[in-house]
Design an enzyme around this catalytic site. Sequence first.
Site, mmCIF file in Angstrom:
data_model
loop_
_atom_site.group_PDB
_atom_site.id
_atom_site.type_symbol
_atom_site.label_atom_id
_atom_site.label_comp_id
_atom_site.label_asym_id
_atom_site.label_seq_id
_atom_site.Cartn_x
_atom_site.Cartn_y
_atom_site.Cartn_z
ATOM 1 N N GLY A 124 -65.424 -10.391 -19.926
ATOM 2 C CA GLY A 124 -65.016 -11.534 -20.735
ATOM 3 C C GLY A 124 -65.325 -12.906 -20.162
ATOM 4 O O GLY A 124 -64.603 -13.865 -20.450
ATOM 5 N N SER A 125 -66.425 -13.050 -19.417
ATOM 6 C CA SER A 125 -66.707 -14.394 -18.883
ATOM 7 C C SER A 125 -67.168 -15.351 -19.993
ATOM 8 O O SER A 125 -66.821 -16.538 -19.981
ATOM 9 C CB SER A 125 -67.725 -14.338 -17.741
ATOM 10 O OG SER A 125 -69.017 -14.054 -18.209
ATOM 11 N N MET A 157 -69.440 -3.955 -26.979
ATOM 12 C CA MET A 157 -70.393 -2.848 -26.862
ATOM 13 C C MET A 157 -70.168 -1.781 -27.944
ATOM 14 O O MET A 157 -69.949 -0.608 -27.657
ATOM 15 C CB MET A 157 -70.282 -2.209 -25.470
ATOM 16 C CG MET A 157 -70.542 -3.179 -24.338
ATOM 17 S SD MET A 157 -72.176 -3.940 -24.418
ATOM 18 C CE MET A 157 -73.178 -2.578 -23.852
ATOM 19 N N HIS A 213 -76.986 -12.904 -26.186
ATOM 20 C CA HIS A 213 -77.796 -11.877 -25.524
ATOM 21 C C HIS A 213 -78.544 -12.530 -24.362
ATOM 22 O O HIS A 213 -79.110 -13.619 -24.529
ATOM 23 C CB HIS A 213 -78.792 -11.269 -26.517
ATOM 24 C CG HIS A 213 -79.617 -10.165 -25.935
ATOM 25 N ND1 HIS A 213 -79.103 -8.899 -25.716
ATOM 26 C CD2 HIS A 213 -80.899 -10.127 -25.521
ATOM 27 C CE1 HIS A 213 -80.046 -8.132 -25.181
ATOM 28 N NE2 HIS A 213 -81.155 -8.859 -25.052
ATOM 29 N N ASP A 238 -79.499 -7.103 -31.610
ATOM 30 C CA ASP A 238 -80.092 -8.224 -30.867
ATOM 31 C C ASP A 238 -81.218 -8.902 -31.643
ATOM 32 O O ASP A 238 -82.291 -9.211 -31.121
ATOM 33 C CB ASP A 238 -80.590 -7.756 -29.487
ATOM 34 C CG ASP A 238 -79.457 -7.216 -28.636
ATOM 35 O OD1 ASP A 238 -78.335 -7.725 -28.749
ATOM 36 O OD2 ASP A 238 -79.692 -6.262 -27.861
ATOM 37 N N GLU A 242 -75.467 -18.959 -20.346
ATOM 38 C CA GLU A 242 -74.685 -18.390 -21.455
ATOM 39 C C GLU A 242 -73.391 -19.168 -21.644
ATOM 40 O O GLU A 242 -72.988 -19.480 -22.768
ATOM 41 C CB GLU A 242 -74.349 -16.924 -21.172
ATOM 42 C CG GLU A 242 -75.550 -16.005 -21.120
ATOM 43 C CD GLU A 242 -75.150 -14.545 -20.972
ATOM 44 O OE1 GLU A 242 -74.228 -14.094 -21.668
ATOM 45 O OE2 GLU A 242 -75.758 -13.840 -20.137
HETATM 46 C C1 GRF Z 1 -73.316 -11.089 -21.293
HETATM 47 O O1 GRF Z 1 -74.434 -11.082 -20.453
HETATM 48 C C2 GRF Z 1 -73.743 -11.180 -22.728
HETATM 49 O O2 GRF Z 1 -74.903 -11.932 -22.901
HETATM 50 C C3 GRF Z 1 -74.003 -9.751 -23.079
HETATM 51 O O3 GRF Z 1 -72.996 -9.028 -22.416
HETATM 52 C C4 GRF Z 1 -72.578 -9.756 -21.264
HETATM 53 C C5 GRF Z 1 -71.108 -9.931 -21.377
HETATM 54 O O4 GRF Z 1 -70.570 -10.559 -20.237
HETATM 55 N N1 GRF Z 1 -73.986 -9.571 -24.506
HETATM 56 P P1 GRF Z 1 -69.118 -11.165 -20.297
HETATM 57 O O5 GRF Z 1 -68.175 -10.039 -20.695
HETATM 58 O O6 GRF Z 1 -69.113 -12.271 -21.283
HETATM 59 O O7 GRF Z 1 -68.835 -11.629 -18.898
#
Ligand code: GRF
Length: 217
Positions: free
Chosen positions: A13-14, A92, A111, A147, A176
Amino acid sequence: MKRRVAILISGRGSNMAALIEAAKAADFPAEIAVVVSNRSDAGGLAIASQSGVPTAIVESRPFGKDRAAFEAALQALLDQHKVELICLAGFMRLFTAEFVQHWYGRMLNIHPSLLPAFPGLEPQAQALRAGVKISGATVHFVIPQTDAGPIVMQGAVAVQDDDTPETLAARILTVEHRIYPDALRLLAGGQIRLDGDICKTIGSAGSGDALISPAVN
Ligand code: GRF
């Protein structure tokens, strides 16, 4: 009125945390109404709770291959929280075309590659295998194809010769965390227009900076 957003997660969840942080600003046009995980062990749930954001778990595993039944449970939760926009952030689980169609133009994903390059799993490793010198991250509207979908925003990073999938992923992740809140700001603020499959931004242009990689000394 701020638009009500659900963030869907499956893991650490970053990106979710970056969105929650950005949404604290008084002038941010969206509020995080709920964080939903399809896994009870998602690390992001604790971060959301600590930030005072409501959380919910809709376990997908018990539904097995019955995606529609899982989505009915998810939709009920989204209705309960009066959600208007969805941000997928490391979620996911694939959706049915019906669910995606229902949310078309209102559901974003991020992504870690410059789409349409390297969709699917391990995009950072794909980028290294291809030998690209620049990679990055993409925020896009969700369509049934994985994607893919109208691109809202991209951010680029240089790929270094000694990068591993992990070092490249870390560099992309910082991008991101910048572009996802910015893309949500555009969508929630009504600054995005879909022209067929092309997403256009009202009142905004590219930064004008060129990223060239490798740099020559
Ligand atoms: C990120 O790299 C995002 O781009 C991909 O999955 C990862 C999730 O990371 N879809 P986080 O859970 O947001 O840390």
